[in-house]
Design a protein around this motif. Sequence first.
Motif, PDB file in Angstrom:
ATOM      1  N   SER A 293       0.831  -1.201   0.000  1.00  0.00           N
ATOM      2  CA  SER A 293       0.000   0.000   0.000  1.00  0.00           C
ATOM      3  C   SER A 293       0.867   1.253   0.000  1.00  0.00           C
ATOM      4  CB  SER A 293      -0.931  -0.021   1.211  1.00  0.00           C
ATOM      5  OG  SER A 293      -1.631   1.175   1.301  1.00  0.00           O
ATOM      6  N   LEU A 294       1.922   1.254   0.810  1.00  0.00           N
ATOM      7  CA  LEU A 294       2.844   2.397   0.827  1.00  0.00           C
ATOM      8  C   LEU A 294       3.507   2.565  -0.528  1.00  0.00           C
ATOM      9  CD1 LEU A 294       4.588   1.923   4.291  1.00  0.00           C
ATOM     10  CD2 LEU A 294       3.000   3.728   3.636  1.00  0.00           C
ATOM     11  N   PHE A 295       3.879   1.450  -1.127  1.00  0.00           N
ATOM     12  CA  PHE A 295       4.511   1.470  -2.438  1.00  0.00           C
ATOM     13  C   PHE A 295       3.586   2.104  -3.474  1.00  0.00           C
ATOM     14  CE2 PHE A 295       4.845  -0.859  -6.498  1.00  0.00           C
ATOM     15  CZ  PHE A 295       6.078  -0.403  -6.899  1.00  0.00           C
TER      16      PHE A 295
ATOM     17  N   LYS B 161      13.752  11.046  -2.887  1.00  0.00           N
ATOM     18  CA  LYS B 161      15.129  10.944  -2.392  1.00  0.00           C
ATOM     19  C   LYS B 161      15.186  10.728  -0.885  1.00  0.00           C
ATOM     20  CE  LYS B 161      17.224  13.233  -6.245  1.00  0.00           C
ATOM     21  NZ  LYS B 161      18.121  14.213  -6.766  1.00  0.00           N
ATOM     22  N   ASN B 162      14.119  11.048  -0.181  1.00  0.00           N
ATOM     23  CA  ASN B 162      14.048  10.825   1.265  1.00  0.00           C
ATOM     24  C   ASN B 162      13.155   9.631   1.581  1.00  0.00           C
ATOM     25  OD1 ASN B 162      15.650  13.121   1.793  1.00  0.00           O
ATOM     26  ND2 ASN B 162      13.866  14.430   1.537  1.00  0.00           N
ATOM     27  N   MET B 163      13.120   8.674   0.684  1.00  0.00           N
ATOM     28  CA  MET B 163      12.262   7.511   0.834  1.00  0.00           C
ATOM     29  C   MET B 163      12.609   6.759   2.121  1.00  0.00           C
ATOM     30  SD  MET B 163      11.952   4.273  -1.761  1.00  0.00           S
ATOM     31  CE  MET B 163      11.638   5.344  -3.147  1.00  0.00           C
ATOM     32  N   PRO B 164      11.597   6.442   2.923  1.00  0.00           N
ATOM     33  CA  PRO B 164      11.849   5.654   4.132  1.00  0.00           C
ATOM     34  C   PRO B 164      12.429   4.291   3.782  1.00  0.00           C
ATOM     35  CG  PRO B 164       9.654   6.612   4.191  1.00  0.00           C
ATOM     36  CD  PRO B 164      10.208   6.853   2.815  1.00  0.00           C
ATOM     37  N   PHE B 165      13.246   3.768   4.690  1.00  0.00           N
ATOM     38  CA  PHE B 165      13.916   2.495   4.495  1.00  0.00           C
ATOM     39  C   PHE B 165      12.921   1.388   4.153  1.00  0.00           C
ATOM     40  CE2 PHE B 165      15.288  -1.567   6.307  1.00  0.00           C
ATOM     41  CZ  PHE B 165      16.410  -1.797   5.535  1.00  0.00           C
ATOM     42  N   GLU B 166      11.795   1.338   4.842  1.00  0.00           N
ATOM     43  CA  GLU B 166      10.821   0.261   4.620  1.00  0.00           C
ATOM     44  C   GLU B 166      10.256   0.294   3.201  1.00  0.00           C
ATOM     45  OE1 GLU B 166      10.155  -2.356   6.550  1.00  0.00           O
ATOM     46  OE2 GLU B 166      11.686  -1.599   7.918  1.00  0.00           O
ATOM     47  N   GLU B 167      10.033   1.484   2.655  1.00  0.00           N
ATOM     48  CA  GLU B 167       9.515   1.591   1.282  1.00  0.00           C
ATOM     49  C   GLU B 167      10.585   1.178   0.271  1.00  0.00           C
ATOM     50  OE1 GLU B 167       7.533   5.299   0.516  1.00  0.00           O
ATOM     51  OE2 GLU B 167       6.532   5.218   2.458  1.00  0.00           O
ATOM     52  N   ARG B 168      11.818   1.548   0.548  1.00  0.00           N
ATOM     53  CA  ARG B 168      12.923   1.129  -0.321  1.00  0.00           C
ATOM     54  C   ARG B 168      13.060  -0.390  -0.285  1.00  0.00           C
ATOM     55  NH1 ARG B 168      18.587   0.749   0.640  1.00  0.00           N
ATOM     56  NH2 ARG B 168      19.658   0.726  -1.341  1.00  0.00           N
ATOM     57  N   LYS B 169      12.878  -0.961   0.880  1.00  0.00           N
ATOM     58  CA  LYS B 169      12.947  -2.415   1.049  1.00  0.00           C
ATOM     59  C   LYS B 169      11.863  -3.108   0.209  1.00  0.00           C
ATOM     60  CE  LYS B 169      12.728  -5.356   5.029  1.00  0.00           C
ATOM     61  NZ  LYS B 169      12.784  -5.427   6.481  1.00  0.00           N
ATOM     62  N   VAL B 170      10.681  -2.511   0.164  1.00  0.00           N
ATOM     63  CA  VAL B 170       9.590  -3.065  -0.653  1.00  0.00           C
ATOM     64  C   VAL B 170       9.996  -3.055  -2.126  1.00  0.00           C
ATOM     65  CG1 VAL B 170       7.247  -2.660  -1.478  1.00  0.00           C
ATOM     66  CG2 VAL B 170       7.756  -2.466   0.958  1.00  0.00           C
ATOM     67  N   LEU B 171      10.538  -1.940  -2.576  1.00  0.00           N
ATOM     68  CA  LEU B 171      10.956  -1.835  -3.977  1.00  0.00           C
ATOM     69  C   LEU B 171      12.069  -2.827  -4.302  1.00  0.00           C
ATOM     70  CD1 LEU B 171      10.885   2.028  -4.436  1.00  0.00           C
ATOM     71  CD2 LEU B 171       9.326   0.361  -5.435  1.00  0.00           C
ATOM     72  N   LEU B 172      12.999  -3.007  -3.374  1.00  0.00           N
ATOM     73  CA  LEU B 172      14.060  -3.993  -3.590  1.00  0.00           C
ATOM     74  C   LEU B 172      13.472  -5.402  -3.694  1.00  0.00           C
ATOM     75  CD1 LEU B 172      16.787  -2.556  -1.195  1.00  0.00           C
ATOM     76  CD2 LEU B 172      16.939  -2.728  -3.692  1.00  0.00           C
ATOM     77  N   GLY B 173      12.422  -5.683  -2.920  1.00  0.00           N
ATOM     78  CA  GLY B 173      11.748  -6.973  -3.013  1.00  0.00           C
ATOM     79  C   GLY B 173      11.070  -7.163  -4.356  1.00  0.00           C
TER      80      GLY B 173
ATOM     81  N   ASN C 283      10.960  10.876 -13.085  1.00  0.00           N
ATOM     82  CA  ASN C 283       9.930  11.903 -13.167  1.00  0.00           C
ATOM     83  C   ASN C 283       8.983  11.550 -14.315  1.00  0.00           C
ATOM     84  OD1 ASN C 283      11.125  12.730 -15.602  1.00  0.00           O
ATOM     85  ND2 ASN C 283      12.168  14.469 -14.675  1.00  0.00           N
ATOM     86  N   SER C 284       8.049  12.411 -14.604  1.00  0.00           N
ATOM     87  CA  SER C 284       7.019  12.100 -15.606  1.00  0.00           C
ATOM     88  C   SER C 284       7.547  12.012 -17.040  1.00  0.00           C
ATOM     89  CB  SER C 284       5.889  13.121 -15.533  1.00  0.00           C
ATOM     90  OG  SER C 284       6.383  14.403 -15.823  1.00  0.00           O
ATOM     91  N   SER C 285       8.815  12.392 -17.252  1.00  0.00           N
ATOM     92  CA  SER C 285       9.440  12.284 -18.575  1.00  0.00           C
ATOM     93  C   SER C 285      10.420  11.114 -18.637  1.00  0.00           C
ATOM     94  CB  SER C 285      10.173  13.575 -18.923  1.00  0.00           C
ATOM     95  OG  SER C 285       9.268  14.642 -18.970  1.00  0.00           O
ATOM     96  N   PHE C 286      10.326  10.211 -17.659  1.00  0.00           N
ATOM     97  CA  PHE C 286      11.224   9.066 -17.541  1.00  0.00           C
ATOM     98  C   PHE C 286      12.678   9.473 -17.361  1.00  0.00           C
ATOM     99  CE2 PHE C 286       7.781   6.595 -19.778  1.00  0.00           C
ATOM    100  CZ  PHE C 286       7.485   5.786 -18.700  1.00  0.00           C
ATOM    101  N   GLU C 287      12.912  10.629 -16.747  1.00  0.00           N
ATOM    102  CA  GLU C 287      14.278  11.037 -16.402  1.00  0.00           C
ATOM    103  C   GLU C 287      14.553  10.516 -14.997  1.00  0.00           C
ATOM    104  OE1 GLU C 287      13.690  15.217 -16.809  1.00  0.00           O
ATOM    105  OE2 GLU C 287      14.190  15.203 -18.944  1.00  0.00           O
ATOM    106  N   PRO C 288      15.630   9.733 -14.813  1.00  0.00           N
ATOM    107  CA  PRO C 288      15.925   9.121 -13.504  1.00  0.00           C
ATOM    108  C   PRO C 288      16.119  10.158 -12.409  1.00  0.00           C
ATOM    109  CG  PRO C 288      17.278   8.157 -15.234  1.00  0.00           C
ATOM    110  CD  PRO C 288      16.596   9.357 -15.832  1.00  0.00           C
ATOM    111  N   ILE C 289      15.510   9.866 -11.247  1.00  0.00           N
ATOM    112  CA  ILE C 289      15.722  10.722 -10.086  1.00  0.00           C
ATOM    113  C   ILE C 289      16.207   9.920  -8.875  1.00  0.00           C
ATOM    114  CG2 ILE C 289      14.188  12.607 -10.728  1.00  0.00           C
ATOM    115  CD1 ILE C 289      12.031  11.368  -8.989  1.00  0.00           C
ATOM    116  N   TYR C 290      16.033   8.580  -8.902  1.00  0.00           N
ATOM    117  CA  TYR C 290      16.455   7.769  -7.757  1.00  0.00           C
ATOM    118  C   TYR C 290      16.663   6.323  -8.172  1.00  0.00           C
ATOM    119  CZ  TYR C 290      16.541   5.867  -3.001  1.00  0.00           C
ATOM    120  OH  TYR C 290      16.888   5.235  -1.838  1.00  0.00           O
ATOM    121  N   ASN C 291      17.850   5.802  -7.883  1.00  0.00           N
ATOM    122  CA  ASN C 291      18.145   4.389  -8.119  1.00  0.00           C
ATOM    123  C   ASN C 291      18.081   3.702  -6.760  1.00  0.00           C
ATOM    124  OD1 ASN C 291      19.377   1.864  -8.440  1.00  0.00           O
ATOM    125  ND2 ASN C 291      20.709   2.614 -10.074  1.00  0.00           N
TER     126      ASN C 291
END
Length: 132
Positions: free
Chosen positions: A10-12, A89-101, A121-129
Amino acid sequence: PKFYTLKFLSLFITLLLLVACGSDYGNEVRGGNLTVFFVNENDQEMAEDIARFWKEHKLMTNEKQDLQLTKSGDWYSLNIIANETKSVKNMPFEERKVLLGVQRELREELNESNFQLIICNSSFEPIYNINE
């Protein structure tokens, strides 16, 4: 076993409420509200597998969602549009963990170890890996 729980899913979905782009990003696979764009025609099967994965893992929302599959060298990237780019860029650890999963499960599903999720972003320009 699934890595993410319903709460984190849900957070994701909240964080990455995907929005439509409205531009031409090459070839596409469509299914309901989801579009997976890809440039290289040889990647159509992978784009179809990603769309199927998105649906089977209930990652689709009621909003239009656009993803973009790209390849650079030996690496595939799945670009995901963030609804609120400032907070990514300030994504909480738990949300990043979900994305890694999700990334790990996609790697397994696609049988592709050189595969990563990139928040854009909305133009598919990377903002966070999520891997950095």
